[in-house]
Write a protein that holds these residues in place. Structure first.
Motif, PDB file in Angstrom:
ATOM      1  N   ILE A  77       0.843  -1.203   0.000  1.00  0.00           N
ATOM      2  CA  ILE A  77       0.000   0.000   0.000  1.00  0.00           C
ATOM      3  C   ILE A  77       0.874   1.248   0.000  1.00  0.00           C
ATOM      4  CG2 ILE A  77      -1.696   1.330   1.322  1.00  0.00           C
ATOM      5  CD1 ILE A  77      -2.667  -1.403   2.460  1.00  0.00           C
ATOM      6  N   CYS A  78       1.893   1.253   0.836  1.00  0.00           N
ATOM      7  CA  CYS A  78       2.787   2.413   0.962  1.00  0.00           C
ATOM      8  C   CYS A  78       3.462   2.731  -0.366  1.00  0.00           C
ATOM      9  CB  CYS A  78       3.819   2.127   2.055  1.00  0.00           C
ATOM     10  SG  CYS A  78       5.078   3.409   2.257  1.00  0.00           S
ATOM     11  N   VAL A  79       4.050   1.722  -1.009  1.00  0.00           N
ATOM     12  CA  VAL A  79       4.790   1.944  -2.254  1.00  0.00           C
ATOM     13  C   VAL A  79       3.866   2.430  -3.363  1.00  0.00           C
ATOM     14  CG1 VAL A  79       6.113   0.807  -4.070  1.00  0.00           C
ATOM     15  CG2 VAL A  79       6.589   0.286  -1.690  1.00  0.00           C
ATOM     16  N   CYS A  80       2.749   1.732  -3.564  1.00  0.00           N
ATOM     17  CA  CYS A  80       1.853   2.083  -4.670  1.00  0.00           C
ATOM     18  C   CYS A  80       1.192   3.438  -4.460  1.00  0.00           C
ATOM     19  CB  CYS A  80       0.787   0.999  -4.839  1.00  0.00           C
ATOM     20  SG  CYS A  80       1.451  -0.601  -5.360  1.00  0.00           S
ATOM     21  N   TYR A  81       0.854   3.754  -3.207  1.00  0.00           N
ATOM     22  CA  TYR A  81       0.166   5.025  -2.968  1.00  0.00           C
ATOM     23  C   TYR A  81       1.114   6.206  -3.142  1.00  0.00           C
ATOM     24  CZ  TYR A  81      -2.724   8.640  -0.923  1.00  0.00           C
ATOM     25  OH  TYR A  81      -3.452   9.780  -0.742  1.00  0.00           O
ATOM     26  N   TYR A  82       2.237   6.176  -2.436  1.00  0.00           N
ATOM     27  CA  TYR A  82       3.150   7.319  -2.530  1.00  0.00           C
ATOM     28  C   TYR A  82       3.761   7.439  -3.920  1.00  0.00           C
ATOM     29  CZ  TYR A  82       2.815   8.093   2.482  1.00  0.00           C
ATOM     30  OH  TYR A  82       2.346   8.379   3.734  1.00  0.00           O
ATOM     31  N   THR A  94      -8.147   9.296  -3.426  1.00  0.00           N
ATOM     32  CA  THR A  94      -7.013   9.568  -4.312  1.00  0.00           C
ATOM     33  C   THR A  94      -7.280   9.053  -5.719  1.00  0.00           C
ATOM     34  OG1 THR A  94      -5.494   9.419  -2.433  1.00  0.00           O
ATOM     35  CG2 THR A  94      -4.531   9.211  -4.632  1.00  0.00           C
ATOM     36  N   LEU A  95      -7.870   7.867  -5.824  1.00  0.00           N
ATOM     37  CA  LEU A  95      -8.206   7.317  -7.139  1.00  0.00           C
ATOM     38  C   LEU A  95      -9.203   8.221  -7.859  1.00  0.00           C
ATOM     39  CD1 LEU A  95      -7.982   5.017  -9.183  1.00  0.00           C
ATOM     40  CD2 LEU A  95      -9.802   3.824  -7.928  1.00  0.00           C
ATOM     41  N   ALA A  96     -10.197   8.712  -7.140  1.00  0.00           N
ATOM     42  CA  ALA A  96     -11.169   9.624  -7.745  1.00  0.00           C
ATOM     43  C   ALA A  96     -10.491  10.895  -8.241  1.00  0.00           C
ATOM     44  CB  ALA A  96     -12.267   9.960  -6.726  1.00  0.00           C
ATOM     45  N   ALA A  97      -9.539  11.417  -7.471  1.00  0.00           N
ATOM     46  CA  ALA A  97      -8.830  12.638  -7.871  1.00  0.00           C
ATOM     47  C   ALA A  97      -8.041  12.421  -9.159  1.00  0.00           C
ATOM     48  CB  ALA A  97      -7.906  13.086  -6.740  1.00  0.00           C
ATOM     49  N   HIS A  98      -7.331  11.300  -9.261  1.00  0.00           N
ATOM     50  CA  HIS A  98      -6.543  11.032 -10.469  1.00  0.00           C
ATOM     51  C   HIS A  98      -7.443  10.805 -11.686  1.00  0.00           C
ATOM     52  CE1 HIS A  98      -2.321  11.049  -9.386  1.00  0.00           C
ATOM     53  NE2 HIS A  98      -2.590  10.393  -8.261  1.00  0.00           N
ATOM     54  N   ILE A  99      -8.578  10.137 -11.497  1.00  0.00           N
ATOM     55  CA  ILE A  99      -9.508   9.927 -12.615  1.00  0.00           C
ATOM     56  C   ILE A  99     -10.068  11.265 -13.099  1.00  0.00           C
ATOM     57  CG2 ILE A  99     -11.756   8.962 -13.225  1.00  0.00           C
ATOM     58  CD1 ILE A  99     -11.073   6.554 -11.467  1.00  0.00           C
ATOM     59  N   MET A 100     -10.378  12.158 -12.162  1.00  0.00           N
ATOM     60  CA  MET A 100     -10.858  13.482 -12.541  1.00  0.00           C
ATOM     61  C   MET A 100      -9.806  14.244 -13.330  1.00  0.00           C
ATOM     62  SD  MET A 100     -12.785  14.560  -8.993  1.00  0.00           S
ATOM     63  CE  MET A 100     -12.849  16.281  -9.439  1.00  0.00           C
ATOM     64  N   LEU A 101      -8.565  14.179 -12.910  1.00  0.00           N
ATOM     65  CA  LEU A 101      -7.498  14.894 -13.611  1.00  0.00           C
ATOM     66  C   LEU A 101      -7.214  14.288 -14.979  1.00  0.00           C
ATOM     67  CD1 LEU A 101      -5.032  15.400 -10.601  1.00  0.00           C
ATOM     68  CD2 LEU A 101      -6.332  17.192 -11.773  1.00  0.00           C
ATOM     69  N   ALA A 102      -7.418  12.969 -15.101  1.00  0.00           N
ATOM     70  CA  ALA A 102      -7.094  12.293 -16.360  1.00  0.00           C
ATOM     71  C   ALA A 102      -8.184  12.476 -17.415  1.00  0.00           C
ATOM     72  CB  ALA A 102      -6.866  10.805 -16.096  1.00  0.00           C
ATOM     73  N   ALA A 119      -9.951  18.365  -7.601  1.00  0.00           N
ATOM     74  CA  ALA A 119      -9.202  17.107  -7.508  1.00  0.00           C
ATOM     75  C   ALA A 119      -7.981  17.249  -6.600  1.00  0.00           C
ATOM     76  CB  ALA A 119      -8.769  16.657  -8.903  1.00  0.00           C
ATOM     77  N   MET A 120      -7.286  18.372  -6.686  1.00  0.00           N
ATOM     78  CA  MET A 120      -6.077  18.540  -5.887  1.00  0.00           C
ATOM     79  C   MET A 120      -6.396  18.716  -4.404  1.00  0.00           C
ATOM     80  SD  MET A 120      -3.540  18.069  -7.819  1.00  0.00           S
ATOM     81  CE  MET A 120      -2.148  18.686  -6.873  1.00  0.00           C
ATOM     82  N   CYS A 121      -7.509  19.355  -4.097  1.00  0.00           N
ATOM     83  CA  CYS A 121      -7.920  19.460  -2.686  1.00  0.00           C
ATOM     84  C   CYS A 121      -8.278  18.086  -2.129  1.00  0.00           C
ATOM     85  CB  CYS A 121      -9.103  20.413  -2.548  1.00  0.00           C
ATOM     86  SG  CYS A 121      -8.672  22.154  -2.767  1.00  0.00           S
ATOM     87  N   LEU A 122      -8.987  17.272  -2.947  1.00  0.00           N
ATOM     88  CA  LEU A 122      -9.281  15.903  -2.524  1.00  0.00           C
ATOM     89  C   LEU A 122      -7.994  15.116  -2.303  1.00  0.00           C
ATOM     90  CD1 LEU A 122     -12.269  14.957  -4.893  1.00  0.00           C
ATOM     91  CD2 LEU A 122     -12.373  15.411  -2.428  1.00  0.00           C
ATOM     92  N   LEU A 123      -7.022  15.295  -3.200  1.00  0.00           N
ATOM     93  CA  LEU A 123      -5.745  14.599  -3.068  1.00  0.00           C
ATOM     94  C   LEU A 123      -5.011  15.029  -1.806  1.00  0.00           C
ATOM     95  CD1 LEU A 123      -3.779  12.611  -4.382  1.00  0.00           C
ATOM     96  CD2 LEU A 123      -2.788  14.535  -5.648  1.00  0.00           C
TER      97      LEU A 123
END
Length: 475
Positions: free
Chosen positions: A224-229, A293-301, A310-314
């Motif tokens: 979890i640590c590696v993939c998230y960060y 975090t996944l929702a934030a990246h999907i929004m940005l993509a 998205a950045m505030c959610l992140l």
């Protein structure tokens, strides 16, 4: 103490704040640019195991902190000179030296905090330290571009010399942190004399053989640590140009939005730390952070919605995960393995960041920002799968990772009561045995003395008779 890591965190993200300038002035592509972050992480794949050992056994907390601060200063100077002399390989060497001091300095800072505030406001101090570190990152993101433009105006041109002078100016913050290290050493030495206080120690005991005893839950926490960060820090490193190209932001606006993760983290980390302490349910908190975090990246993509959302959610998710994930290590490993577990976790994290940073740069050069965001989203998905697996493993093994704080506190009180009862019984048994032991008198002392001289004594005078009788009673 809180300002000790300010310079290190300020200069860590100098490349992110000056991405367009670094790539243009040094004539490098994105993969080479991201190698600056990889070179920071490579030494810490190993040094995370030995930072605490060096502080405890070799340098001591005071000298160790000063030495690591000097490494940070020297690394930043080499990094700036590489730009000044138009030598990118020298910039990479500077980041390597900077990395040697950066992570170990964070260990020294935590050691000072434990030494001075253990049993008092330690959680608050840790929160303030993290907040001050994030303020350093935020100030860097928003001021380094302005400094570059001022230097460019004074020199009358842009180029590698302008970049080098800008980085030298940014390095002043490292000198500030070195000054804090010297002041802390003086205050700690003075406290040692006045309060008869020992030097702080990390208390870490690193044994690589403990790795074979790590549970599946702990390995899932590592994943979890590696993939998230890996989906957060490399994204921030490339975020400024992303916001400029996709959302047509100005350079100043892009720097501001790229730093919002750190801005939110500064005040929210202590708040979330307090909530997790009071409520518990660590896995639920981590799950919420990863999904957000996944929702934030999907929004940005895939959308052109205002990226501030998205950045505030992140930023909120990043702060929450840090407060809920790292304490879980202490719930799944024995206390004597904590040093090894945390060292291994930091080591794997730095290894993952180094590899993902290089991969992100290569993807951006060949495929563009859409594929890059898909890559980051895939990393978060792996983290989400690991969280779900951790929840199942914890449920099947009867683990305590998802206990409420009230339940954990209640069981800790029961365990403490049982430990006290066992200690009372042990002492009572010792007292009973002491009463059964025969008391030594003058006659027995005389017989022992004659035995040592070689005198032959009758059987009923044997100096061992009373001992044998005592042993028979015990049996």
């Amino acid at each position: 103490m809180c300002f000790l890591g300010f310079g290190s965190y300020f200069c860590y993200d100098n490349p992110a704040a000056l991405q367009t300038q670094v790539q243009a002035d040094m004539k490098v592509n994105t993969a080479q640019f991201m190698a600056l972050y990889a070179w920071y992480s490579w030494p810490n794949v190993v040094l995370c195991f030995f930072g605490g050992f060096l502080i405890d056994r070799v340098f001591g907390i005071r000298l160790g902190t000063i030495i690591f601060s000097i490494f940070v200063c020297v690394g930043q100077v080499i990094f700036a000179l590489g730009a000044l002399f138009n030598a990118f390989w020298l910039m990479e060497a500077g980041r390597l030296v900077f990395g040697i001091g950066g992570e170990s300095l964070a260990v020294a800072q935590n050691t000072y905090a434990v030494s001075w505030f253990k049993g008092k406001e330690l959680n608050l101090v840790f929160g303030l330290q993290l907040s001050m570190a994030r303020i350093g990152s935020t100030v860097n993101m928003n001021i380094m571009g302005w400094i570059y433009s001022r230097v460019q105006h004074l020199l009358g041109h842009s180029g590698h010399s302008t970049l080098g002078l800008t980085l030298i100016i940014g390095g002043i913050t490292c000198l500030f942190s070195l000054g804090c290290a010297l002041i802390l050493a003086y205050l700690d030495k003075r406290a040692e004399k006045l309060l008869c206080k020992e030097q702080g120690k990390t208390g870490e005991v690193i044994k690589l053989t403990d790795v074979k005893d790590f549970s599946l839950s702990l390995w899932l926490i590592f994943l979890i640590c590696v993939c998230y960060y890996g989906a957060v820090f490399p994204f921030i490193g490339l975020g400024k140009v992303f916001f400029i190209e996709k959302f047509r932001f100005s350079s100043q606006e892009a720097s501001a939005i790229d730093s919002i993760v750190y801005i939110i983290s500064a005040p929210m980390s202590p708040v979330f730390g307090f909530l997790v302490d009071k409520i518990g349910k660590n896995i639920i908190w981590v799950l919420c952070a990863v999904i957000t975090t996944l929702a934030a990246h999907i929004m940005l993509a895939f959308t052109f919605w205002n990226p501030w959302i998205a950045m505030c959610l992140l930023g909120v998710a990043y702060s929450l995960l840090a407060c809920a994930l790292w304490p879980m290590v202490a719930f799944v490993v024995p206390e004597h393995q904590l040093g090894t577990a945390y060292g291994f976790m930091q080591s794997i994290q730095n290894l993952g960041l180094a590899i993902i940073s290089i991969a992100a740069g290569m993807i951006l050069d060949t495929r563009g920002y859409l594929f890059l965001e898909v890559f980051f989203s895939a990393c978060v998905c792996l983290s989400l799968i690991a969280v779900v697996m951790l929840s199942f493993v914890n449920h099947l093994t009867g683990g305590d990772l998802n206990w409420s704080a009230r339940k954990r506190e209640k069981l800790q009180k029961v365990a403490a009561t049982e430990a006290e009862e066992q200690e009372r019984l042990r002492r009572q048994n010792e007292d009973d045995l002491a009463k059964l032991r025969p008391k030594a008198d003058d006659f027995s002392f005389r017989n022992k003395y004659l035995s040592k001289l070689g005198a032959q004594l009758p059987d009923n005078y044997s100096s061992y008779l009373s001992t044998m009788a005592h042993r028979s009673v015990l049996k």
